[in-house]
Design a protein around this motif. Structure first.
Motif, PDB file in Angstrom:
ATOM      1  N   UNK A  29       0.862  -1.182   0.000  1.00 31.34           N
ATOM      2  CA  UNK A  29       0.000   0.000   0.000  1.00 31.34           C
ATOM      3  C   UNK A  29       0.895   1.227   0.000  1.00 31.34           C
ATOM      4  N   UNK A  30       0.601   2.160  -0.888  1.00 32.51           N
ATOM      5  CA  UNK A  30       1.320   3.423  -0.967  1.00 32.51           C
ATOM      6  C   UNK A  30       0.446   4.525  -0.377  1.00 32.51           C
ATOM      7  N   UNK A  31       0.938   5.195   0.657  1.00 33.19           N
ATOM      8  CA  UNK A  31       0.219   6.297   1.286  1.00 33.19           C
ATOM      9  C   UNK A  31       0.899   7.609   0.915  1.00 33.19           C
ATOM     10  N   UNK A  32       0.128   8.536   0.355  1.00 34.50           N
ATOM     11  CA  UNK A  32       0.658   9.849  -0.009  1.00 34.50           C
ATOM     12  C   UNK A  32       0.024  10.883   0.904  1.00 34.50           C
ATOM     13  N   UNK A  33       0.851  11.518   1.740  1.00 33.50           N
ATOM     14  CA  UNK A  33       0.382  12.559   2.655  1.00 33.50           C
ATOM     15  C   UNK A  33       0.723  13.920   2.078  1.00 33.50           C
ATOM     16  N   UNK A  34      -0.291  14.753   1.886  1.00 31.44           N
ATOM     17  CA  UNK A  34      -0.059  16.084   1.340  1.00 31.44           C
ATOM     18  C   UNK A  34      -1.280  16.572   0.593  1.00 31.44           C
ATOM     19  N   UNK A  81      -8.254  11.304  -9.964  1.00 29.23           N
ATOM     20  CA  UNK A  81      -8.779  10.729 -11.201  1.00 29.23           C
ATOM     21  C   UNK A  81      -7.877   9.595 -11.702  1.00 29.23           C
ATOM     22  N   UNK A  82      -6.573   9.771 -11.573  1.00 31.96           N
ATOM     23  CA  UNK A  82      -5.642   8.718 -11.981  1.00 31.96           C
ATOM     24  C   UNK A  82      -5.864   7.457 -11.153  1.00 31.96           C
ATOM     25  N   UNK A  83      -5.972   7.613  -9.847  1.00 33.60           N
ATOM     26  CA  UNK A  83      -6.177   6.467  -8.957  1.00 33.60           C
ATOM     27  C   UNK A  83      -7.488   5.773  -9.280  1.00 33.60           C
ATOM     28  N   UNK A  84      -8.531   6.569  -9.524  1.00 33.37           N
ATOM     29  CA  UNK A  84      -9.827   5.999  -9.868  1.00 33.37           C
ATOM     30  C   UNK A  84      -9.752   5.235 -11.192  1.00 33.37           C
ATOM     31  N   UNK A  85      -9.007   5.777 -12.165  1.00 34.29           N
ATOM     32  CA  UNK A  85      -8.887   5.127 -13.461  1.00 34.29           C
ATOM     33  C   UNK A  85      -8.132   3.806 -13.401  1.00 34.29           C
ATOM     34  N   UNK A  86      -7.241   3.674 -12.419  1.00 28.75           N
ATOM     35  CA  UNK A  86      -6.503   2.409 -12.281  1.00 28.75           C
ATOM     36  C   UNK A  86      -7.363   1.304 -11.690  1.00 28.75           C
ATOM     37  N   UNK A  87      -8.468   1.695 -11.052  1.00 36.40           N
ATOM     38  CA  UNK A  87      -9.410   0.719 -10.515  1.00 36.40           C
ATOM     39  C   UNK A  87      -8.772  -0.223  -9.515  1.00 36.40           C
ATOM     40  N   UNK A  88      -9.022  -1.519  -9.667  1.00 35.78           N
ATOM     41  CA  UNK A  88      -8.543  -2.512  -8.707  1.00 35.78           C
ATOM     42  C   UNK A  88      -7.017  -2.647  -8.714  1.00 35.78           C
ATOM     43  N   UNK A  89      -6.370  -2.109  -9.747  1.00 38.04           N
ATOM     44  CA  UNK A  89      -4.903  -2.203  -9.818  1.00 38.04           C
ATOM     45  C   UNK A  89      -4.216  -1.149  -8.949  1.00 38.04           C
ATOM     46  N   UNK A  90      -4.979  -0.138  -8.533  1.00 36.50           N
ATOM     47  CA  UNK A  90      -4.363   0.927  -7.731  1.00 36.50           C
ATOM     48  C   UNK A  90      -4.014   0.414  -6.342  1.00 36.50           C
ATOM     49  N   UNK A  91      -2.838   0.805  -5.877  1.00 27.93           N
ATOM     50  CA  UNK A  91      -2.423   0.468  -4.511  1.00 27.93           C
ATOM     51  C   UNK A  91      -2.246   1.727  -3.670  1.00 27.93           C
ATOM     52  N   UNK A  92      -2.701   2.874  -4.194  1.00 27.87           N
ATOM     53  CA  UNK A  92      -2.396   4.171  -3.587  1.00 27.87           C
ATOM     54  C   UNK A  92      -3.600   4.755  -2.857  1.00 27.87           C
ATOM     55  N   UNK A  93      -3.315   5.378  -1.722  1.00 30.08           N
ATOM     56  CA  UNK A  93      -4.319   6.145  -0.986  1.00 30.08           C
ATOM     57  C   UNK A  93      -3.792   7.550  -0.732  1.00 30.08           C
ATOM     58  N   UNK A  94      -4.616   8.549  -1.037  1.00 30.13           N
ATOM     59  CA  UNK A  94      -4.274   9.937  -0.720  1.00 30.13           C
ATOM     60  C   UNK A  94      -4.824  10.263   0.656  1.00 30.13           C
ATOM     61  N   UNK A  95      -3.968  10.719   1.545  1.00 26.69           N
ATOM     62  CA  UNK A  95      -4.378  11.002   2.921  1.00 26.69           C
ATOM     63  C   UNK A  95      -4.755  12.456   3.144  1.00 26.69           C
ATOM     64  N   UNK A  96      -4.460  13.333   2.175  1.00 32.61           N
ATOM     65  CA  UNK A  96      -4.601  14.751   2.442  1.00 32.61           C
ATOM     66  C   UNK A  96      -3.416  15.225   3.275  1.00 32.61           C
ATOM     67  N   UNK A  97      -3.481  16.482   3.711  1.00 31.36           N
ATOM     68  CA  UNK A  97      -2.373  17.029   4.487  1.00 31.36           C
ATOM     69  C   UNK A  97      -2.380  16.443   5.900  1.00 31.36           C
ATOM     70  N   UNK A  98      -1.273  15.866   6.277  1.00 33.51           N
ATOM     71  CA  UNK A  98      -1.104  15.329   7.625  1.00 33.51           C
ATOM     72  C   UNK A  98      -0.389  16.378   8.462  1.00 33.51           C
ATOM     73  N   UNK A  99      -0.985  16.755   9.578  1.00 30.79           N
ATOM     74  CA  UNK A  99      -0.399  17.773  10.425  1.00 30.79           C
ATOM     75  C   UNK A  99       0.943  17.287  10.987  1.00 30.79           C
ATOM     76  N   UNK A 100       1.904  18.193  11.180  1.00 27.42           N
ATOM     77  CA  UNK A 100       3.211  17.777  11.701  1.00 27.42           C
ATOM     78  C   UNK A 100       3.117  16.959  12.984  1.00 27.42           C
ATOM     79  N   UNK A 101       2.163  17.270  13.832  1.00 23.90           N
ATOM     80  CA  UNK A 101       2.044  16.527  15.099  1.00 23.90           C
ATOM     81  C   UNK A 101       1.615  15.077  14.877  1.00 23.90           C
TER      82      UNK A 101
END
Length: 402
Positions: free
Chosen positions: A256-261, A271-291
């Motif tokens: 699993x690839x987690x992208x924070x930001x 849209x890219x992640x949605x287009x990859x469908x079941x092949x996507x391993x990525x989750x966008x977390x949004x901005x993660x606070x420094x704490x």
């Protein structure tokens, strides 16, 4: 212009009053506030969890703990990453929407500088450098230090030309470069600029230690114990190269690839992640606070940075400070902070090759021995970049005398 913790025990907490045009700090003890007249002001373009912003906040924490009266002013609020910090001000509580908003910011900046009358202003990022130091000069601030956090070739044209002029004629009384990479890129500027230039590498604070277990950290992100979790942290912008990273990770089982930001590319990445469908391993977390970075790193097995360019490697060094093995783009700034690839401190890859990125992800997933070795090396990398040394270097370069 493009829309570009409270201190320790006993310190008065200060909060921003958003309903006042002059953006006053409201102190629980106004007499104390008057006695502790601000002698140092830091100016940053926008409030968000970016590298320049974190450096300004880390410096402020050191200065406040040493009893130095300092305020950190953000020209506008993009995201509320540092609203709970002591002595923080936003001149506008939203990104400027047009010319009138920019004028409001400039008027508020000018009025606040005239009212505060600090001895030193230190600015972070290109628009804060240009406008912060200009208004500081016009209001009679003797020490005006611009911190260069990006390579000149990557700065918008207007800011780049003004920066060159202001550093040459003395609107900047001092200029800080945040890395050897940035310092070298500024050497072809006129003599007046280069004479004012001093190298002060960024410092890195270790992220807060997550108090719970690894299982609890993973559970907070809905992750199972048997999967390899690789994280990256950074603004969602083209230069961060997330598109290639997402495509390279697609279809990799057991990962699993987690992208924070957050940032301007978020919709396209979704849209890219949605287009990859079941092949996507990525989750966008949004901005993660420094704490919350400690919790994110506690849930991860490794960190990857796929950027096409950087002026410094703050995010991978933060991950290294948490003991994570790191994989990074083979670019000058990453060689500066992680050493040459032969040193074995990090796993390097070609950021323009999806195949190379995929190979790095696969090795991080499959090779436990590699992860363990890189993890041991990581702690020594982070120790080389002290926040205390950075804060002291900024004061020395700016000419601030306490």
């Amino acid at each position: 212009m493009a829309v570009p913790s409270d201190a320790g025990p006993g310190r008065q907490r200060m909060a921003l009053s958003r309903h006042k045009c002059d953006c006053r700090l409201v102190s629980a003890d106004p007499v104390r506030a008057l006695e502790m007249r601000t002698s140092l002001v830091q100016i940053v373009t926008q409030m968000e969890a970016g590298g320049a912003q974190r450096c300004a906040i880390e410096n402020a924490r050191v200065y406040l703990s040493d009893g130095l009266p300092v305020e950190t002013w953000f020209l506008y609020r993009k995201r509320g990453a540092f609203e709970d910090e002591a002595a923080v001000v936003c001149l506008m509580d939203h990104p400027p929407a047009g010319t009138l908003d920019y004028l409001r910011i400039f008027v508020r900046l000018w009025c606040r500088l005239c009212k505060t009358r600090p001895r030193t202003v230190i600015t972070y990022s290109h628009y804060a450098n240009v406008f912060g130091c200009l208004f500081a000069a016009l209001s009679g601030v003797p020490n005006r230090c611009a911190n260069q956090t990006g390579l000149p070739s990557r700065i918008p044209a207007m800011a780049r030309h003004l920066d060159l002029l202001f550093g040459t004629i003395g609107v900047y009384s001092a200029v800080i470069s945040n890395s050897v990479t940035t310092h070298a890129a500024l050497q072809d500027r006129p003599d007046g600029y280069v004479r004012r230039l001093q190298l002060v590498p960024n410092g890195v604070a270790r992220p807060p230690v997550f108090p719970g277990s690894r299982a609890e950290a993973r559970q907070s992100f809905n992750l199972t114990a048997d999967i390899c979790v690789i994280v990256t942290v950074g603004r969602l912008a083209d230069v961060k190269n997330h598109q290639r990273l997402i495509r390279a990770a697609a279809g990799l089982e057991g990962l699993v690839l987690l992208i924070a930001g957050d940032g301007e590319c978020r919709t396209g990445l979704e849209q890219m992640i949605s287009g990859l469908g079941k092949h996507s391993t990525t989750r966008l977390l949004g901005e993660v606070m420094p704490r919350d970075l400690g919790r994110l790193f506690a849930a991860a097995d490794a960190f990857i940075l796929p950027s096409l360019w950087e002026s410094f490697g703050l995010a991978p060094l933060e991950a290294a400070g948490a003991g994570l093995p790191i994989a990074v783009s083979d670019i000058p700034a990453m060689r500066e902070v992680a050493g040459e690839p032969e040193a074995g401190n990090a796993l390097f890859f070609n950021p323009e090759s999806e195949e190379d990125i995929r190979s790095a992800l696969t090795r991080l997933r499959d090779d436990r021995e590699l992860r363990a070795r890189l993890s041991r090396q990581s702690l020594t990398l982070a120790d080389a970049y002290s926040v205390g040394a950075m804060a002291e270097g900024f004061l020395r370069a700016s000419g601030h005398d306490g």
